[in-house]
Design a protein around this motif. Sequence first.
Motif, PDB file in Angstrom:
ATOM      1  N   ARG A   1      25.592  41.778  27.343  1.00 39.71           N
ATOM      2  CA  ARG A   1      26.189  43.025  26.853  1.00 39.71           C
ATOM      3  C   ARG A   1      25.643  43.328  25.470  1.00 39.71           C
ATOM      4  O   ARG A   1      25.061  42.469  24.822  1.00 39.71           O
TER       5      ARG A   1
ATOM      6  N   SER B   1      28.500  47.141  20.682  1.00 40.94           N
ATOM      7  CA  SER B   1      29.736  47.590  21.338  1.00 40.94           C
ATOM      8  C   SER B   1      30.824  46.536  21.191  1.00 40.94           C
ATOM      9  O   SER B   1      31.985  46.859  20.921  1.00 40.94           O
ATOM     10  N   TRP B   2      30.405  45.292  21.383  1.00 36.57           N
ATOM     11  CA  TRP B   2      31.366  44.185  21.299  1.00 36.57           C
ATOM     12  C   TRP B   2      31.986  44.104  19.900  1.00 36.57           C
ATOM     13  O   TRP B   2      33.201  43.996  19.737  1.00 36.57           O
TER      14      TRP B   2
ATOM     15  N   ARG C   1      34.182  47.102  19.028  1.00 35.88           N
ATOM     16  CA  ARG C   1      35.473  47.003  19.701  1.00 35.88           C
ATOM     17  C   ARG C   1      36.435  46.147  18.870  1.00 35.88           C
ATOM     18  O   ARG C   1      37.607  46.493  18.710  1.00 35.88           O
TER      19      ARG C   1
ATOM     20  N   ASN D   1      39.810  47.546  17.147  1.00 32.67           N
ATOM     21  CA  ASN D   1      41.110  46.907  17.368  1.00 32.67           C
ATOM     22  C   ASN D   1      41.773  46.518  16.049  1.00 32.67           C
ATOM     23  O   ASN D   1      42.984  46.669  15.895  1.00 32.67           O
TER      24      ASN D   1
ATOM     25  N   GLU E   1      42.705  58.684  18.024  1.00 28.87           N
ATOM     26  CA  GLU E   1      41.901  58.430  19.223  1.00 28.87           C
ATOM     27  C   GLU E   1      40.727  59.407  19.321  1.00 28.87           C
ATOM     28  O   GLU E   1      39.625  59.050  19.732  1.00 28.87           O
TER      29      GLU E   1
ATOM     30  N   GLU F   1      34.058  51.198  26.642  1.00 31.56           N
ATOM     31  CA  GLU F   1      34.209  49.752  26.481  1.00 31.56           C
ATOM     32  C   GLU F   1      34.859  49.431  25.132  1.00 31.56           C
ATOM     33  O   GLU F   1      35.772  48.611  25.049  1.00 31.56           O
TER      34      GLU F   1
ATOM     35  N   SER G   1      38.436  50.598  25.201  1.00 33.04           N
ATOM     36  CA  SER G   1      39.175  50.092  26.367  1.00 33.04           C
ATOM     37  C   SER G   1      39.851  51.254  27.110  1.00 33.04           C
ATOM     38  O   SER G   1      41.047  51.208  27.408  1.00 33.04           O
ATOM     39  N   LEU G   2      39.079  52.280  27.369  1.00 34.97           N
ATOM     40  CA  LEU G   2      39.616  53.461  28.053  1.00 34.97           C
ATOM     41  C   LEU G   2      38.721  53.794  29.238  1.00 34.97           C
ATOM     42  O   LEU G   2      37.538  53.475  29.222  1.00 34.97           O
TER      43      LEU G   2
END
Lengths: 175, 217
Positions: B78, B82-83, B86, B90, B153, B173, B176-177
């Motif tokens: 991956r 992005s990881w 994320r 969060n 959002e 990703e 988380s949507l």
Amino acid sequence: MRERREMTPEELDGWLRAESAADDAEAERRLALLFDALVEPAPRPGFTARVLASIRAEEAAVRLARRRRFRHLAAAAVLLSAAAFAGLLLAGPGGLGAIPALGARCLMAAGAIGRGVAWFWTLFATAFVPVAEALFRPWIFGVAAALALSSILMLSSLVRCLEREKGVVHALLPH
Amino acid sequence: MQEAPHQRVEGRVPTDETLAIRAREGSPEAFARLVERYERPVFGLIVRLVRDPALAEDLAQEAFLRAWRALASFDPERRFASWLLRIAHNAAIDALRRRRTMPLVSLVMEDDGEEEGRERELPDLAAPNPEERAAGRDLARALEQALAGLRPEYRAALLLRFGQQLSYEEIAEVLSLPLGTVKTFLHRGRAALARALADAGYRLPTRGGETGGRSGT
């Protein structure tokens, strides 16, 4: 890294025009241009060093916690082993013949406790220690295995000894 | 000089994923390079979400620390960006939940101070004149303020799409949507941003192509 440039009124107009015309692709392209011109905020200088320092501090804390946990486990193991051996010695040969009945009862109780402790320690050494610690330190498997083996040997000798002395103790007890 | 994020070319410059693997194997140097690459994207995302630079810096630091802890779970197949984003998102959302009301801090005001301690660029003779630069800064400030007024959002979706150039799938990703929700957020976010700018005097152009409000002046 993208190069920063000044935003122009024409770019903003272009985007708003694309939005009002519901031209999604063009609106996205033009809004991306506007975002390109925004200031990219940066943390204060030395940010990377601060992150690495916090990582080092956390790693040190984790190591300390592991060491402390292992010390607690070792201390508990020593105490339990000592209790088991005390039970074995007190209930074993030579410890019972010269004492009165009440003392013999106490020593029997101590022996029973020692046996219980030995069982507990066996379980402790064979189950808890490997699961909790060997995940982090493979060599603890070896230590745990040795402790488990010693506990089992100790337990079996304790049981044999108590069984052998059972008759002696019963003879001493008032009927 | 910082390396550009999203390095994908194997060669002299290792990819993010390669560095992540090295960091996972216990190389602090590799992780330091990742932090250098991503300190601005991570900080930029967080500061625009929480709108408090001091808190954002703490959260960015926390995000990198969480990333370090979670490196074992990173899948090199991956994309690292992005990881990491994320995790940063969060961290920012957790902080927003803890502090329902965030003070509004203008990020544009930091423009002059942000380069402190860094190399300053030489003046470009082809650059816009002072008036144009001032107008550009006004526009940037208006856009920042309009962005700051959006729902978190929508703001997150717009920042990831247009600030970090992530694809819809990557945004889905990170946030988380579902993909459809991301597209809806982006569409509504863009509309809300245009409305906020219109409210600030930067009006939508009229049908005849004539521009009203401050943007055309």
